[in-house]
Motif scaffolding. Structure first.
Motif, short mmCIF file in Angstrom:
data_model
loop_
_atom_site.label_atom_id
_atom_site.label_comp_id
_atom_site.label_asym_id
_atom_site.label_seq_id
_atom_site.Cartn_x
_atom_site.Cartn_y
_atom_site.Cartn_z
N ASN A 132 0.85 -1.17 -0.08
CA ASN A 132 -0.07 -0.02 0.03
C ASN A 132 0.82 1.32 0.08
O ASN A 132 0.73 2.12 -0.66
N ARG A 133 1.86 1.22 0.60
CA ARG A 133 2.96 2.32 0.84
C ARG A 133 3.29 2.57 -0.38
O ARG A 133 3.77 3.66 -1.08
N TYR A 134 3.86 1.45 -1.17
CA TYR A 134 4.68 1.57 -2.48
C TYR A 134 3.76 2.32 -3.58
O TYR A 134 3.72 2.99 -4.39
N LEU A 135 2.25 1.71 -3.55
CA LEU A 135 1.28 2.34 -4.34
C LEU A 135 1.01 3.71 -4.05
O LEU A 135 0.88 4.42 -5.25
N GLU A 136 0.95 4.23 -2.95
CA GLU A 136 0.98 5.66 -2.77
C GLU A 136 2.18 6.29 -3.22
O GLU A 136 2.10 7.36 -3.90
N SER A 150 3.02 2.91 -15.49
CA SER A 150 2.27 1.92 -15.97
C SER A 150 3.01 0.45 -15.40
O SER A 150 2.40 -0.50 -15.09
N SER A 151 4.14 0.32 -15.87
CA SER A 151 4.84 -0.84 -15.63
C SER A 151 5.20 -1.16 -14.06
O SER A 151 5.19 -2.24 -13.63
N THR A 152 5.57 0.04 -13.36
CA THR A 152 5.32 -0.17 -11.86
C THR A 152 4.05 -0.72 -11.22
O THR A 152 4.13 -1.63 -10.57
N LEU A 153 2.88 -0.19 -11.80
CA LEU A 153 1.80 -0.85 -11.37
C LEU A 153 1.68 -2.15 -11.87
O LEU A 153 0.92 -2.93 -10.86
N GLU A 160 0.68 -12.92 -7.00
CA GLU A 160 -0.41 -13.67 -6.32
C GLU A 160 -0.58 -13.22 -4.98
O GLU A 160 -1.75 -12.90 -4.57
N ASN A 161 0.35 -12.56 -4.35
CA ASN A 161 0.23 -12.21 -2.82
C ASN A 161 -0.25 -10.69 -2.67
O ASN A 161 -0.62 -10.22 -1.45
N SER A 162 -0.17 -9.89 -3.66
CA SER A 162 -0.55 -8.50 -3.85
C SER A 162 -1.78 -8.28 -4.72
O SER A 162 -2.26 -7.10 -4.59
N LYS A 163 -2.43 -9.22 -5.39
CA LYS A 163 -3.37 -8.95 -6.46
C LYS A 163 -4.40 -8.43 -5.80
O LYS A 163 -5.26 -7.47 -6.20
N TYR A 164 -5.12 -8.84 -4.64
CA TYR A 164 -6.02 -8.32 -4.07
C TYR A 164 -6.00 -6.97 -3.04
O TYR A 164 -6.73 -6.09 -3.09
N VAL A 165 -4.82 -6.96 -2.82
CA VAL A 165 -4.23 -5.83 -1.90
C VAL A 165 -4.20 -4.69 -3.06
O VAL A 165 -4.78 -3.65 -2.44
N ALA A 166 -3.87 -4.83 -4.14
CA ALA A 166 -3.82 -3.71 -5.11
C ALA A 166 -5.13 -3.32 -5.54
O ALA A 166 -5.39 -2.19 -5.85
N LEU A 177 -6.06 7.89 -8.19
CA LEU A 177 -5.20 7.11 -9.11
C LEU A 177 -5.34 7.52 -10.54
O LEU A 177 -4.09 7.81 -11.05
N THR A 178 -6.50 7.48 -10.99
CA THR A 178 -6.62 7.96 -12.61
C THR A 178 -6.16 9.35 -12.66
O THR A 178 -5.65 9.70 -13.62
#
Length: 289
Positions: A132-136, A150-153, A160-166, A177-178
């Protein structure tokens, strides 16, 4: 798709049985950096990649050891042959200390190639709060250039371990985000996660997200649903066959509702597919000095 199945443990054991002899034979030491050793380096890279990805303890321990040595001497870089694998494995097996060090190195390096490798490795964390911190931070162009968002996201969403978190983070921060990175980058995050979706629960997530994103996204989300439905059919038709082939004692057939498609997406509602260039690690770049 098998990573969420009860046969994944048996599948992992099978793959490691194939990869470990090659990994043991080649080891980690690059015998040469000359052009005529390129195939050997490529093969070594592949052996380390598979063996660490499937969490063989000896491979994971060596990756952690090399990463710790890099922390102790930041100017001595890990071999480019398996640098990506070491970063990802050590960060996946570690915690905030390993992640923060890689982040500091990402900010410090002037090499675009090394930045890309680090951005990939940073996405390997298994700690939801770190993801979550990385996404921010991806939303901040002072940290991640807009052309790299785009590549980072995609790196983040594809695990697998972050698909639902993301996915949950995107649902809770859709407008931010958009607005920050644009629709294409947002789609990179969702599309990467969708590639791992394969259940009726995942279909419901897409429907719920469409309510957040709005009707302008209907075509894109229909393509997501069509992709998930394809994955569901594949698992329903093939998972038990793979279990039989592996002679799996641990396989438990999912509840029939898991793969039930109540309202199949008409293909007429799916827009023509434009080839999406989800970033891949280029072996040639990976082997460059």
């Amino acid at each position: 798709m098998l990573s969420s199945s009860s046969i994944y443990g048996d599948f992992t054991e099978y793959v490691l049985g194939l990869a470990l002899p090659l990994y043991t034979s080649l080891g980690w030491t690059d015998s040469s950096t000359e052009d005529d050793a390129l195939i050997e380096r490529f093969t070594r890279s592949l052996a380390v990649d598979i063996t660490c990805f499937y969490k063989d303890s000896s491979c994971v321990d060596e990756a952690k050891r090399q990463y710790a040595a890099w922390i102790a001497a930041p100017d001595t870089l890990i071999s480019s042959t398996y640098r990506t694998d070491v970063y990802c494995t050590a960060i996946r097996a570690g915690g905030v200390t390993e992640w923060d060090f890689a982040w500091d190195q990402y900010l410090a390096t002037n090499s675009d190639q090394h930045k890309s490798t680090l951005r990939y490795g940073l996405a390997c964390s298994q700690d939801p709060w770190i993801i979550n911190r990385y996404l921010e931070r991806v939303l901040n162009t002072n940290y991640v250039r807009l052309q790299d968002s785009s590549s980072t996201l995609s790196y983040i969403g594809r695990h697998e371990n972050s698909k639902y978190v993301a996915w949950a983070w995107a649902a809770n921060n859709w407008e931010r985000l958009t607005k920050a990175v644009g629709n294409s980058a947002a789609s990179s995050l969702l599309g990467a996660a969708v590639s791992r979706f394969s259940t009726s629960y995942d279909l419901k997530l897409v429907d719920d997200m469409l309510e957040v994103a709005g009707p302008i996204w209907t075509g894109t989300f229909n393509s997501y649903k069509a992709s998930i439905e394809t994955n569901m059919k594949w698992r329903e038709n093939n998972e038990h066959k793979i279990a039989d082939w592996l002679s799996s004692d641990s396989y438990v057939a999912p509840d029939p509702e898991t793969f039930k498609i109540k309202n199949p997406t008409p293909r007429s509602l799916v827009p023509p597919q434009i080839e999406t260039s989800f970033p891949k690690r280029r072996i040639f770049e990976k082997l460059q000095k």
